[in-house]
Structure formats: C-alpha cells, structure tokens
Design an enzyme around this catalytic site. Structure first.
Site, PDB file in Angstrom:
ATOM      1  N   CYS B  44       6.975  27.967 -19.772  1.00  0.00           N
ATOM      2  CA  CYS B  44       5.971  28.129 -18.731  1.00  0.00           C
ATOM      3  C   CYS B  44       6.564  28.229 -17.336  1.00  0.00           C
ATOM      4  O   CYS B  44       5.845  28.421 -16.362  1.00  0.00           O
ATOM      5  CB  CYS B  44       4.954  27.000 -18.796  1.00  0.00           C
ATOM      6  SG  CYS B  44       5.717  25.404 -18.611  1.00  0.00           S
ATOM      7  N   ASP B  46       8.613  25.880 -15.619  1.00  0.00           N
ATOM      8  CA  ASP B  46       8.705  24.683 -14.795  1.00  0.00           C
ATOM      9  C   ASP B  46      10.154  24.263 -14.601  1.00  0.00           C
ATOM     10  O   ASP B  46      11.035  24.740 -15.290  1.00  0.00           O
ATOM     11  CB  ASP B  46       7.903  23.552 -15.431  1.00  0.00           C
ATOM     12  CG  ASP B  46       6.443  23.896 -15.400  1.00  0.00           C
ATOM     13  OD1 ASP B  46       5.924  24.011 -14.293  1.00  0.00           O
ATOM     14  OD2 ASP B  46       5.860  24.091 -16.466  1.00  0.00           O
ATOM     15  N   CYS B 114       8.062  20.742 -23.128  1.00  0.00           N
ATOM     16  CA  CYS B 114       8.275  19.983 -21.893  1.00  0.00           C
ATOM     17  C   CYS B 114       9.279  18.854 -22.123  1.00  0.00           C
ATOM     18  O   CYS B 114      10.021  18.483 -21.221  1.00  0.00           O
ATOM     19  CB  CYS B 114       6.964  19.407 -21.362  1.00  0.00           C
ATOM     20  SG  CYS B 114       5.590  20.554 -21.419  1.00  0.00           S
TER      21      CYS B 114
HETATM   22  S1  FES Z   1       3.518  22.981 -19.916  1.00  0.00           S
HETATM   23 FE1  FES Z   1       4.529  23.579 -18.141  1.00  0.00          FE
HETATM   24  S2  FES Z   1       5.831  21.844 -17.783  1.00  0.00           S
HETATM   25 FE2  FES Z   1       4.670  21.218 -19.460  1.00  0.00          FE
END
Ligand code: FES
Lengths: 395, 162
Positions: B44, B46, B114
């Site tokens: 995603c 991050d 994550c």
């Molecule tokens: S789903 Fe994006 S950091 Fe957890």
C-alpha cells in the site's frame, strides 16, 4: 460521550417523520401492489402517490420513475439497460457500442462499464481537472457516431464537486446521445430539473437523504429505449420485476418531501458550517482542500494532511467519538488509494492522508466546534510518529 | 471466537491492537542511532523507519520507530520495539512476522503485510549497524537485505509518474 456522526455521504439516519410515514405500511397496509383486493389496492395507491412526489422533486412525470433496490442497481440498469437494448435491436448486425463516463464515477458505474467493455462495448473515460470537474468540451469531442450514452455524475461522492450537467445534457441532446447522471449525493440537496437539464436517465437513493436503505430510483425519460435487467412479474412498467417495497417507497417519498421543503434553508446552514470548518482545518500546516472551494456540495469537506495516513486518522477520530471517512489505500479492501483523488492529480501519498467529513441535517455547530478542537491534536500526534515530518518542519 | 470491540472499527482489529495503537511505545527518533532501517511497504506504499542503539555486547539498548501507515502498521511498529528492546542482535533477528502478529492477538489477513514492514525495518537497521561498524555481514542477512531493497525499488517505480 455523545458520538458525532460526520459521514452523511456514506449514509444517513432515517428521519423520525419518515419512520412515522412508513409504519402503517409495515403493519396495517401491507398488501402486495399486484393484488386485486383492497389490501393490494391500498398499497398500489400509496405507491403511485409516492411516485408522484418523487417525480415532482426533479420535474419528471410519474411514469418516468422506476423504483429499484439500490443506487448500484439503478446505475447498472441505466448503463447495461441502454447498451443491451441497443445491441438487441441490431439483431446481430451493426450497433452503436460506445459509452462515455468520467474518471471519477462511483464504483458501480466503473464496474458496470468494465463489464460492458468485456462484452463488446467501448468505454471512454473522460479526465477531470484539478477540482474534479469534467469539461463539457471534452464530452463534445468524445462523442462519435457510435456513442449511445454519456454518464457523468451530478456531484462527486468523495470531493463534492458539482459537475456541469446542464451543459453536458445540452450537448448530448444536440448530438442525439442519451445522458445519464448519478445524482445520489445531490438528490434532495440541490435542485435538479430533468427537463431543463436535458437529462434522459437519473439515479437517486433514499438512504442518503434520511430515508431507508434498500430503495432507490431510476428516472427514465419517456421514449428512452432500455432493456430490463430483472425479469419476472413485470412490475414498474416491466422494467423492474420484483415485489414492490411499498413501506420503503413511502419513506423515500416522505424523505423527498422533507428535503424539498427544507432544501434552501438547510443548504445555506450546511454551507456556513462547511466553510467555517474548511477555513479552520486549512490552518493546520500543509493541509490542502480537495475539490472546489465554492462549486461543491453543501455538506462535503475533503482535505489531505501530508505525512499521515487516513486509516490511522479516522480510527483515532473514532476513538474520540467522531465518525468520518478516508480515501487512503490502507483503508480500502484493494489497498489502493482512491482513484478519484488520483484523478484530480493527488500523489498516492497525498491520497493516503485524505479525510472526508460530510455533514447532515442533524449536524450542529457544537459538533463542528468539537471536531475542530480534536482534529488538530490528532493530526499532531500522528505527525509525531511519522518519518516524514522532518522535511516538513524545515519549511 | 475472538472477542472484538464493536465500539470502534467493529471486527477489524483485536483489543490488543487498538490498545497499542492508542498508546504506542517508543516512537520518535534516536539522534545517535547505531543503525537505522528505512523500509517501504510494497502493497500500500507505507513507510517505516526504525532506529536502534546497540551497546558493546551487541545488546539493543534502545529502539524507536517512525511510521507512516495504518493502525496495523503503527501497532506492529510499537510491538516490535517491545519485543526487541534488551535483546542481543542475534536474538532480535529471530523475531518473525508471526511473532509480531501473535503478540497483537492476531491481525486481519489483509493487514499481514504491515507486520512484514516491522520485521524488515529491523533487518535493515541491523544491516545498517553492521555496515557502519564494518562488520562481516552474515550471508542470510545479506540475502534478506537484497530482497528488501528490491521491493523498495518496486515501490519507487510504482509511484513514479503517477
Ligand atoms: S495497510 Fe497500509 S500500512 Fe497497513
């Protein structure tokens, strides 16, 4: 702690006056509109009265209103119904197979278009400008002799931008192309005149306007050629077979009636609250407003905070009793950022930190004040945990 | 069945996750860190940075995180700092994503990635420490580092030109 609901664009509570109107049709007048006895005929009468009220709201004729089970269904019906009719009329020969939509339509338009693309239709997705607006000139240019339908939403569910549907409608009418608009977010909030705007098909839904869930409508202008998706008993003029959900339809009509009466005053009240909130939120360093500052739904606020992530933000707000939504990748089941925010030129990381706040009939100034007190603190807390803030502090 | 609090975010996260998210441990940076691990999440997009402070006996004396990510990312960041603090580097490297998930009483499947972020950040921080102190880097650490770097390139490419 009393909870604060600021997610009216997702759904709304049912107004008490709506519940009251619906009640007799759940308990006493529960007949099936297709029955000949008095139970059935009472239900049928209520159905037709409701149809009239909803038709009046958009200046349509009652026989142009088809009730469906959801806005998703209405939108599917509009796109697939027009496309399939066109194809079936060709009897295997040449047919018009081109449909135009915008890049920021709701998922149910996007996915219907995708399905049609798999089934022999060609889809053009029109870009939008940085405010999320479709340029009517682009519509004009995109129309070809093969175009059957243009579908552009009235207002964006995410960023609240109001699309120039009157201009688009005019162009479509001149070119002899059907124009559908998904008006789910604006229905009952902004006045729409289907005759004046040259609209051929329009979607509206009850649960975004203090009516019950599970009931929506599709306006189909008289003369528009459209194929039903659901076949059966032939209800709704043969366009939508299913036992008619009378209590919900009565509720839908009551909700529309209330919206119509209160529209002007309520709109002005919400705009005042909205603009106050936007002004205050933009004071948080680095924040940007998504969508247009004036040309937007009275109840929509959409902002992005740099360097914090939206799911974390909404959960922190939720822990404080405030309900909002986000276009962050992390919060979507596909783990992709909102395509609407990307379409208006946001970078994925900017979409990540987006927050949608949507107001409603029961939103008070006190609630907005509370939000404005809590939000900056939460943003700060999350910024403290973010690796990106340093870049930002140097500014 | 696991007990979930319907008060917030329904059945998505366990109470332990929510607790950790509400008051995470060890966030911020370490100014004179012995090693820093900077990783990005390929799924995603991050980002997590992990700082470690290592003493002469190769014990991780202090550890801090900075994370740009979801509830699961922040909770796993906090949990890994708790799991690692006071351990030797060798012990710390044995921590897996499953340990992290277990310590949180579970994560939704869609959020497993994550927790990978946290484990990768630790590997990268140790790698950075070894490089800075000019130590020989064990073969399997080298390999993991290589894989992490490769996925980082993918993220950067993905966000290029978007
Ligand atoms: S789903 Fe994006 S950091 Fe957890």
């Amino acid at each position: 702690m009393k909870k604060i609901y600021l997610d009216y664009a997702s759904t709304t509570p049912v107004d008490k006056r709506v519940i009251k109107a619906m009640e007799p049709f759940l308990t006493k007048n529960y007949g099936n509109t297709m029955s000949l006895h008095s139970f059935g005929q009472e239900a049928k009468l209520a159905l037709e009265n409701s149809r009239q009220v909803l038709a009046d709201l958009i200046n349509a004729k009652p026989n142009e209103i088809i009730f469906t089970g959801s806005a998703t269904e209405s939108n599917n019906q509009a796109l697939k119904g027009v496309a399939l009719r066109e194809r079936s009329e060709s009897k295997g020969g040449q047919y018009k197979n081109h449909i135009i939509i915008s890049a920021i339509e709701h998922a149910c338009i996007m996915e219907s278009a995708k399905w049609l693309a798999k089934n022999g239709f060609e889809i053009t997705k029109l870009p939008v400008d940085k405010y999320g607006m479709v340029n009517p000139e682009d519509v004009k240019k995109a129309i070809t002799p093969k175009t059957i339908l243009v579908s552009v939403m009235h207002t964006s569910n995410e960023i609240g931008t109001i699309e120039p549907i009157a201009e688009i409608g005019k162009i479509c009418r001149e070119k002899g192309v059907y124009f559908h608009t998904d008006a789910v977010q604006s229905f009952g909030k902004i006045a729409i005149d289907v005759k004046k705007y040259n609209i051929d098909l329009l979607t509206g839904s009850a649960h975004k306007m203090y009516g019950p869930k599970g009931i929506a409508l599709l306006y189909v202008r008289e003369g528009v050629k459209i194929e039903p998706i659901l076949h059966g008993g032939g209800q709704e003029n043969g366009l939508r077979s299913s036992t008619v959900n009378v209590p919900a339809i009565v509720g839908f009509a009551k909700a529309a009636e209330l919206c119509k009466v209160e529209m002007k005053k309520e709109g002005a009240r919400q705009i005042k609250l909205r603009d106050k909130a936007i002004k205050e939120i933009l004071k948080i360093k680095g924040t940007r407003l998504n969508g247009h500052s004036e040309n937007r739904l009275p109840n929509n606020i959409n902002v992005s905070f740099p360097y914090i992530e939206g799911e974390s933000l909404i959960i922190r707000l939720d822990l404080e009793g405030i309900a909002c939504s986000t276009g962050s990748a992390c919060s979507s089941y596909k783990l992709e950022p909102s395509y609407v925010l990307l379409a208006i030129g946001l970078k994925p990381e900017e979409a990540h930190g987006s927050l949608r706040i949507s107001l409603g009939r029961f939103t008070t100034e006190k609630e907005i004040n509370h939000l404005l007190k809590v939000l900056p603190k939460i943003v700060k807390q999350l910024e403290l945990m973010s690796p990106f803030k340093k870049k930002y502090e140097k500014e | 069945m696991k007990k979930n609090s319907a008060k917030t975010c329904g059945s998505l996260y366990t109470e332990k996750v929510m607790e950790t998210f509400k008051s995470p441990h060890n966030y911020g940076k370490i100014k004179d860190a012995s090693g820093i691990g900077k990783v990005g999440n390929i799924v995603c997009g991050d980002v997590m940075w992990l700082y470690i402070k290592v003493d002469k006996k190769e014990v991780i004396k202090d550890i801090k995180f900075e994370t740009f990510g979801c509830v699961a990312a922040i909770s796993t960041s906090s949990i890994i700092t708790d799991l690692v603090k006071g351990k030797t580097i060798k012990e710390a490297l044995k921590i897996t994503k499953d340990n992290v998930i277990e310590s949180l009483g579970g994560l939704p499947k869609i959020k497993y990635h994550c927790s990978v972020l946290a484990v990768d950040a630790l590997i990268e921080a140790v790698y950075d420490y070894y490089t800075k102190t000019k130590q020989v880097i064990p073969a399997d650490l080298q390999k993991k580092h290589y894989i992490i770097q490769k996925s980082k390139d993918v993220i950067e490419k993905r966000y290029e030109g978007l």
